[in-house]
Each structure stands twice: as structure tokens, then as C-alpha cells.
Design an enzyme around this catalytic site. Structure first.
Site, PDB file in Angstrom:
ATOM      1  N   ASN A 109      40.327  47.610  20.462  1.00 49.69           N
ATOM      2  CA  ASN A 109      41.682  47.848  20.951  1.00 49.69           C
ATOM      3  C   ASN A 109      42.210  49.150  20.380  1.00 49.69           C
ATOM      4  OD1 ASN A 109      44.308  47.165  22.094  1.00 49.69           O
ATOM      5  ND2 ASN A 109      44.987  46.659  20.007  1.00 49.69           N
ATOM      6  N   HIS A 111      45.868  50.962  19.269  1.00 44.70           N
ATOM      7  CA  HIS A 111      47.278  50.685  18.986  1.00 44.70           C
ATOM      8  C   HIS A 111      47.940  51.982  18.505  1.00 44.70           C
ATOM      9  CE1 HIS A 111      50.837  48.379  18.126  1.00 44.70           C
ATOM     10  NE2 HIS A 111      50.896  48.957  16.940  1.00 44.70           N
ATOM     11  N   SER A 138      45.317  53.965  15.972  1.00 47.34           N
ATOM     12  CA  SER A 138      44.150  53.310  15.381  1.00 47.34           C
ATOM     13  C   SER A 138      43.342  52.631  16.477  1.00 47.34           C
ATOM     14  CB  SER A 138      44.593  52.201  14.407  1.00 47.34           C
ATOM     15  OG  SER A 138      45.532  52.677  13.474  1.00 47.34           O
ATOM     16  N   ASP A 147      47.141  42.963  16.849  1.00 43.60           N
ATOM     17  CA  ASP A 147      46.915  44.325  16.336  1.00 43.60           C
ATOM     18  C   ASP A 147      46.277  44.337  14.951  1.00 43.60           C
ATOM     19  OD1 ASP A 147      47.999  45.480  18.675  1.00 43.60           O
ATOM     20  OD2 ASP A 147      50.028  45.261  17.904  1.00 43.60           O
TER      21      ASP A 147
HETATM   22  C1  GAR Z   1      49.102  53.066  24.551  1.00 43.38           C
HETATM   23  O1  GAR Z   1      49.988  53.838  23.772  1.00 43.38           O
HETATM   24  C2  GAR Z   1      48.411  52.029  23.693  1.00 43.38           C
HETATM   25  O2  GAR Z   1      48.118  52.476  22.390  1.00 43.38           O
HETATM   26  C3  GAR Z   1      49.443  50.924  23.661  1.00 43.38           C
HETATM   27  O3  GAR Z   1      49.924  50.869  24.970  1.00 43.38           O
HETATM   28  C4  GAR Z   1      49.853  52.192  25.538  1.00 43.38           C
HETATM   29  C5  GAR Z   1      49.122  52.077  26.851  1.00 43.38           C
HETATM   30  O4  GAR Z   1      49.152  53.312  27.543  1.00 43.38           O
HETATM   31  N1  GAR Z   1      48.879  49.663  23.233  1.00 43.38           N
HETATM   32  C6  GAR Z   1      49.520  48.804  22.459  1.00 43.38           C
HETATM   33  O5  GAR Z   1      50.673  48.962  22.085  1.00 43.38           O
HETATM   34  C7  GAR Z   1      48.701  47.597  22.046  1.00 43.38           C
HETATM   35  N2  GAR Z   1      49.358  46.853  21.038  1.00 43.38           N
HETATM   36  P1  GAR Z   1      48.095  53.614  28.662  1.00 43.38           P
HETATM   37  O6  GAR Z   1      48.174  52.456  29.665  1.00 43.38           O
HETATM   38  O7  GAR Z   1      48.556  54.894  29.286  1.00 43.38           O
HETATM   39  O8  GAR Z   1      46.754  53.708  28.040  1.00 43.38           O
END
Ligand code: GAR
Length: 221
Positions: A109, A111, A138, A147
Site C-alpha cells: 500500500n 500512504h 510510505s 496504514d
Molecule cells: C494517494 O495520495 C494515496 O497515497 C492515498 O490516496 C491517494 C490516492 O490518489 N492513499 C491513502 O490515503 C491510503 N490510506 P490516486 O488515486 O491519485 O493514486
């Protein structure tokens, strides 16, 4: 050597998914994307993936009675795709212990914080409120707690006095797009693996430390 078969799970925009798809077009990259699955049919990333002839599936969690039934269908889909490694890329569903156990060390994943700080939602608002001067992102192996799990790679960016949630999120997102392909390459090549609650990386490369260099102001929007 056969490439590592990757399925990406998304819920929305899919910009990290795009970065992974792009990396996998490199002939020497040790992974290939064999599918993209979204739990939302309106996820923007589905169009990008389909345009690149990647098999896409929508598995709407609201169509299932409970989390276990949704995850059972997700596991069947993943098994049918003969996946080696599942990449969560903005997949906004909590996963049960049993799903995480089924895919232990085959689930990673990204985050948008320097874990273990600022898990969960509203990451950037909380980072700004706390006054940290360095933020980042990360990539980690997934464990049952949200997370959490052994950290594969991290990238740091500065926090500026005038930052808003949006400007910080944009700077971190630019770092995410470099970090996720880097972390995937480490895992898919077998160079990085979870041992207990830590990740061991063979022949740590000094080039990796570039990811820790402070971003320049050109990252800001
Ligand atoms: C990203 O910033 C990712 O790190 C976050 O959601 C966004 C997705 O953007 N994920 C989390 O917060 C997971 N806990 P994307 O759809 O453009 O990749």
C-alpha cells in the site's frame, strides 16, 4: 525471468496506478500489470487502464451484505488473475484480518505520510496542524491495522510555512509517483522482503537515497 504479476486496486483518480503502469512499460522492469480492480464504477483510473488495454473489473462493495462477502469475491477475482502481488493505490476500503492473512506479504500500500505518523484520513491537515517541517509518503506491506505494516520505502518532502493542505498534498503526490514504482521494483525483483515486522533489502543502493533528498520548490503548485 518471469515478471511478477501485479493487480492494482483503486477507488478513485488512480494517479499512483498510472505511475505503476508507466513503470511496467519498461522492458527491464520486473513486474507486469495483469489487472485493475475498483470498488467504485466511477473511479477515474478505470478509463486510463482500459485505454491501455489492461483488464479492468468493478467490484462494488455496496452490492455485498458484508465485508467478508466482498472480500471473498475480491479474492476469487485475484486468484483468477493469477496475481503474485496486489498493489493498493488509493483503495479506500479497510481490509479484514482474514483477507490480509490470505494475502500476507503479497499486499502493498502507499500512504501519503511518513508512517507511522499520520495514519488514516486528513493526513495533510494533521501534518500541517502538528507543525512538522518534513512530510512525505510510505510504501509498506499491509497488516490488519490501518496504514500499518513493514515499511518498504519512504520519501521525504519539506513543509513550507505557507503550505495549504492542497500544496502539501501536491508535493507529496509528486513524491508518491516516484516512490511507488521504486518500491514495487524492490519487491517484484525479490530485493526487498518482509521478515517479521521489518523489511530486509539486499544490496541497499546508494541511488535509493535520492528519494530522501529534499524536494525543490518546483514541486509546489
Ligand atoms: C494517494 O495520495 C494515496 O497515497 C492515498 O490516496 C491517494 C490516492 O490518489 N492513499 C491513502 O490515503 C491510503 N490510506 P490516486 O488515486 O491519485 O493514486
Amino acid at each position: 525471468m518471469a515478471k511478477c504479476r501485479i493487480v492494482i486496486l483503486i477507488s478513485g483518480r488512480g494517479s499512483n496506478m498510472e505511475a505503476l503502469i508507466e513503470a511496467c512499460t519498461r522492458s527491464d522492469f520486473p513486474a507486469e500489470i495483469v489487472g485493475v480492480i475498483s470498488n467504485r464504477k466511477d473511479a477515474g483510473g478505470l478509463i486510463y487502464a482500459a485505454d491501455r488495454k489492461i483488464p479492468v473489473e468493478v467490484l462494488d462493495h455496496r452490492a455485498f451484505e458484508n465485508r467478508e462477502d466482498f472480500e471473498a469475491s475480491l479474492t476469487s477475482l485475484l486468484e483468477n488473475m493469477k496475481v503474485d502481488l496486489v498493489c493498493l493505490a488509493g483503495f479506500m476500503r479497510l481490509l479484514t484480518d482474514s483477507f490480509v492473512s490470505r494475502w500476507l506479504d503479497k499486499l502493498i500500500n502507499i500512504h501519503p505520510s511518513l508512517l507511522p505518523s499520520f495514519k488514516g484520513l486528513d493526513t495533510h491537515a494533521r501534518a500541517l496542524a502538528s507543525g512538522v517541517r518534513i512530510a512525505g509518503c510510505s510504501v509498506h506491506f499491509v497488516r490488519a491495522d490501518m496504514d500499518s505494516g513493514p515499511i518498504i520505502a519512504q520519501a521525504a518532502v519539506p513543509v513550507f510555512t505557507n503550505d495549504t493542505q492542497e500544496s502539501l498534498a501536491a508535493r507529496v503526490l509528486a513524491a508518491e509517483h516516484k516512490l511507488y514504482p521504486h518500491a514495487l521494483e524492490l519487491v517484484a525483483s525479490g530485493q526487498a522482503r518482509a521478515v517479521g515486522e521489518r523489511v530486509i533489502i539486499d544490496n541497499d543502493d546508494p541511488v535509493d537515497t535520492q528519494l530522501f533528498a529534499p524536494a525543490t520548490r518546483s514541486y509546489t503548485t
